[in-house]
Design a protein around this motif. Structure first.
Motif, mmCIF file in Angstrom:
data_model
loop_
_atom_site.group_PDB
_atom_site.id
_atom_site.type_symbol
_atom_site.label_atom_id
_atom_site.label_comp_id
_atom_site.label_asym_id
_atom_site.label_seq_id
_atom_site.Cartn_x
_atom_site.Cartn_y
_atom_site.Cartn_z
ATOM 1 N N THR A 44 0.824 -1.208 0.000
ATOM 2 C CA THR A 44 0.000 0.000 0.000
ATOM 3 C C THR A 44 0.859 1.258 0.000
ATOM 4 N N ILE A 45 0.275 2.328 -0.528
ATOM 5 C CA ILE A 45 0.870 3.653 -0.358
ATOM 6 C C ILE A 45 -0.221 4.603 0.141
ATOM 7 N N ALA A 46 0.158 5.471 1.065
ATOM 8 C CA ALA A 46 -0.699 6.574 1.505
ATOM 9 C C ALA A 46 -0.006 7.844 1.041
ATOM 10 N N PHE A 47 -0.675 8.645 0.201
ATOM 11 C CA PHE A 47 0.001 9.799 -0.383
ATOM 12 C C PHE A 47 -0.661 11.115 0.011
ATOM 13 N N ASP A 48 0.166 12.152 0.036
ATOM 14 C CA ASP A 48 -0.327 13.514 0.191
ATOM 15 C C ASP A 48 -0.746 14.027 -1.175
ATOM 16 N N PRO A 49 -1.960 14.575 -1.301
ATOM 17 C CA PRO A 49 -2.388 15.134 -2.585
ATOM 18 C C PRO A 49 -1.535 16.352 -2.971
ATOM 19 N N SER A 50 -1.631 16.740 -4.221
ATOM 20 C CA SER A 50 -0.940 17.934 -4.699
ATOM 21 C C SER A 50 -1.255 19.136 -3.816
ATOM 22 N N PHE A 51 -0.252 19.963 -3.608
ATOM 23 C CA PHE A 51 -0.366 21.233 -2.877
ATOM 24 C C PHE A 51 -0.482 21.064 -1.359
ATOM 25 N N THR A 52 -0.363 19.841 -0.862
ATOM 26 C CA THR A 52 -0.551 19.618 0.574
ATOM 27 C C THR A 52 0.557 18.740 1.151
ATOM 28 N N GLY A 53 0.685 18.790 2.474
ATOM 29 C CA GLY A 53 1.609 17.908 3.166
ATOM 30 C C GLY A 53 3.026 18.021 2.632
ATOM 31 N N GLU A 54 3.662 16.866 2.419
ATOM 32 C CA GLU A 54 5.033 16.833 1.902
ATOM 33 C C GLU A 54 5.080 16.805 0.381
ATOM 34 N N SER A 55 3.931 16.769 -0.285
ATOM 35 C CA SER A 55 3.902 16.764 -1.742
ATOM 36 C C SER A 55 4.182 18.149 -2.302
ATOM 37 N N GLY A 56 4.540 18.201 -3.578
ATOM 38 C CA GLY A 56 4.832 19.457 -4.240
ATOM 39 C C GLY A 56 3.576 20.149 -4.727
ATOM 40 N N GLY A 57 3.793 21.213 -5.493
ATOM 41 C CA GLY A 57 2.689 21.992 -6.039
ATOM 42 C C GLY A 57 2.575 23.343 -5.374
ATOM 43 N N GLU A 58 2.556 24.380 -6.184
ATOM 44 C CA GLU A 58 2.403 25.758 -5.701
ATOM 45 C C GLU A 58 1.252 26.427 -6.434
ATOM 46 N N PRO A 59 0.545 27.337 -5.747
ATOM 47 C CA PRO A 59 0.673 27.693 -4.331
ATOM 48 C C PRO A 59 0.116 26.598 -3.432
ATOM 49 N N ARG A 60 0.487 26.628 -2.179
ATOM 50 C CA ARG A 60 0.067 25.603 -1.243
ATOM 51 C C ARG A 60 -1.417 25.730 -0.918
ATOM 52 N N ARG A 61 -1.964 24.611 -0.459
ATOM 53 C CA ARG A 61 -3.344 24.528 0.042
ATOM 54 C C ARG A 61 -4.389 24.925 -1.001
ATOM 55 N N MET A 62 -4.166 24.516 -2.252
ATOM 56 C CA MET A 62 -5.191 24.611 -3.283
ATOM 57 C C MET A 62 -5.805 23.224 -3.472
ATOM 58 N N ALA A 63 -6.986 23.183 -4.070
ATOM 59 C CA ALA A 63 -7.642 21.902 -4.357
ATOM 60 C C ALA A 63 -8.232 21.964 -5.756
ATOM 61 N N SER A 64 -8.387 20.810 -6.381
ATOM 62 C CA SER A 64 -8.904 20.761 -7.737
ATOM 63 C C SER A 64 -9.545 19.403 -7.993
ATOM 64 N N PRO A 65 -10.786 19.360 -8.476
ATOM 65 C CA PRO A 65 -11.393 18.069 -8.790
ATOM 66 C C PRO A 65 -10.610 17.306 -9.847
ATOM 67 N N ASP A 66 -9.993 18.027 -10.774
ATOM 68 C CA ASP A 66 -9.195 17.380 -11.812
ATOM 69 C C ASP A 66 -7.854 16.909 -11.262
ATOM 70 N N ILE A 67 -7.081 17.831 -10.688
ATOM 71 C CA ILE A 67 -5.727 17.480 -10.252
ATOM 72 C C ILE A 67 -5.756 16.452 -9.126
ATOM 73 N N ASN A 68 -6.700 16.578 -8.202
ATOM 74 C CA ASN A 68 -6.741 15.629 -7.088
ATOM 75 C C ASN A 68 -7.246 14.254 -7.513
ATOM 76 N N THR A 69 -8.095 14.203 -8.540
ATOM 77 C CA THR A 69 -8.424 12.906 -9.137
ATOM 78 C C THR A 69 -7.202 12.341 -9.846
ATOM 79 N N GLU A 70 -6.504 13.198 -10.574
ATOM 80 C CA GLU A 70 -5.270 12.802 -11.249
ATOM 81 C C GLU A 70 -4.242 12.242 -10.274
ATOM 82 N N ASP A 71 -4.208 12.764 -9.046
ATOM 83 C CA ASP A 71 -3.265 12.239 -8.047
ATOM 84 C C ASP A 71 -3.474 10.738 -7.832
ATOM 85 N N PHE A 72 -4.733 10.299 -7.798
ATOM 86 C CA PHE A 72 -5.010 8.863 -7.681
ATOM 87 C C PHE A 72 -4.503 8.110 -8.906
ATOM 88 N N LEU A 73 -4.736 8.671 -10.097
ATOM 89 C CA LEU A 73 -4.291 7.999 -11.324
ATOM 90 C C LEU A 73 -2.765 7.917 -11.368
#
Length: 371
Positions: free
Chosen positions: A117-146
């Motif tokens: 198993t892997i437990a991951f931080d979504p884009s823009f959060t936690g230890e994951s990359g992505g700027e600016p921080r603390r943004m959310a996106s139905p597309d990008i966050n779905t893409e994180d699973f893919l």
């Protein structure tokens, strides 16, 4: 004729230069080294039944994601793990949490039961990359699973034909959306699910479900965007309210009991600290997550607490997938199942309070469908 040929060659050269520039920029983003904490800093104890390590992978936007990988140890006297191909599961959520909280707990428990198993931080959060921080996106966050499926598919110790996902809370909705778009996901679980599009559009319990109310929200976000751009920074919405008002809704008290106490607090969690950017969830208002849920062919298990304020999101998702309306009870239609946990609240399914998380059920679900 010569002029036309020269112009065509010039345009081609410019396009090639732009393409190479973008390629170099993408490769630069993918090669960015994340600063990962190596010591154990989870909200749950480390298991002696699994091996753990930090890993990274990138999504198709070039954002580097950080994850904890949990590998079953097996019985050293009778079972060698060398050359073994594991069924694998990617886990994320809740919305505003980090992998050191619920998703890591789920991942470690499922690894104890034989899954890599892997437990991951979504884009823009936690230890994951992505700027600016603390943004959310139905597309990008779905893409994180893919992207997690991409990563798992090429691991030497993973069977690429046996990959599933688990989404918790707001990432339950993202998990269902991922299952609708990627048939490589052979089975999906959404636990204590939120549909972030539905709640953004309608408010809780459809309390803001009129065109006028939506327009007010659009205007407020638009005004905040202007203010943010002028200020050169992004205003934070605040995490779980603290101190807790006496008249706070009971589900807010539940959130406080998890995110703001030793039970679930983590310094990298937006819910534990200062929350998302105010404009962070804007795109959920016109990008419905479950638009194609009815076309998911592979198995989906929805798990929710009987007393959870959010239970209606899983009931709605089950109806979208099956056409069958249910309320307050477990149901099954084909390979889609809704499991209601008696007496459980939304946050009970974040951790092991009263042992309500149905790990046995998830184990049997994945073993049946990842074979």
């Amino acid at each position: 004729m010569k002029e036309a040929l020269f112009t065509a060659m010039l345009v081609a050269a410019m396009l090639t230069a732009c393409t190479n520039k973008e390629k170099n920029k993408t490769e630069e983003n993918m090669n960015t080294t994340l600063q990962l904490t190596q010591e154990w800093d989870k909200t749950f104890p480390k298991s002696d039944k699994t091996d753990h390590k930090k890993v990274t992978f990138h999504n198709r936007y070039g954002i580097e994601l950080a994850a904890d990988m949990y590998i079953p140890k097996g019985d050293k006297e009778t079972e060698s793990q060398a050359g073994k191909k594991f069924p694998a599961i990617a886990v994320s959520g809740p919305f505003g949490a980090v992998k050191e909280q619920s998703s890591g707990l789920y991942a470690q428990h499922m690894a104890e039961r034989g899954f890599l198993t892997i437990a991951f931080d979504p884009s823009f959060t936690g230890e994951s990359g992505g700027e600016p921080r603390r943004m959310a996106s139905p597309d990008i966050n779905t893409e994180d699973f893919l992207a997690a499926v991409d990563f798992l598919s090429v691991q030497d110790n993973v069977d690429p034909e046996r990959i599933g996902i688990i989404g918790i809370c707001g990432f339950g909705g993202m998990a269902v959306n991922a299952a609708a778009i990627d048939p490589r996901i052979k089975a999906a679980v959404a636990s204590t699910m939120y549909d972030m599009s539905k709640v953004s559009v309608e408010g809780y319990f459809a309390s803001e479900d009129t065109p006028a109310q939506r327009m007010e929200k659009r205007k407020a976000i638009a005004a905040q965007r202007t203010a943010d751009y002028k200020a050169g920074t992004y205003k934070r919405a605040g995490g779980v309210v603290d101190p807790l008002p006496e008249d706070a809704p009971w589900f807010v008290k539940d959130y406080h009991a998890y995110y703001k106490t030793e039970r679930g607090y983590h310094e990298r969690s937006g819910n534990s600290t200062d929350g998302w950017n105010v404009i962070g969830c804007q795109s959920f208002m016109n990008q419905p997550l479950l638009a194609w849920a009815q076309e998911i062919e592979n198995p989906v298990l929805l798990i929710h607490g009987e007393k959870a304020h959010s239970r209606y999101f899983s009931e709605y998702a089950f109806e979208k997938m099956t056409g069958k309306h249910v309320e307050g009870q477990s149901a099954r239609e084909g390979n889609k199942e809704l499991l209601i946990i008696p007496g459980a609240s939304h946050v009970d399914l974040y951790d092991d309070v009263a042992r309500v998380i149905p790990y046995d059920k998830m184990e049997s679900f994945f073993k049946e469908n990842l074979k």
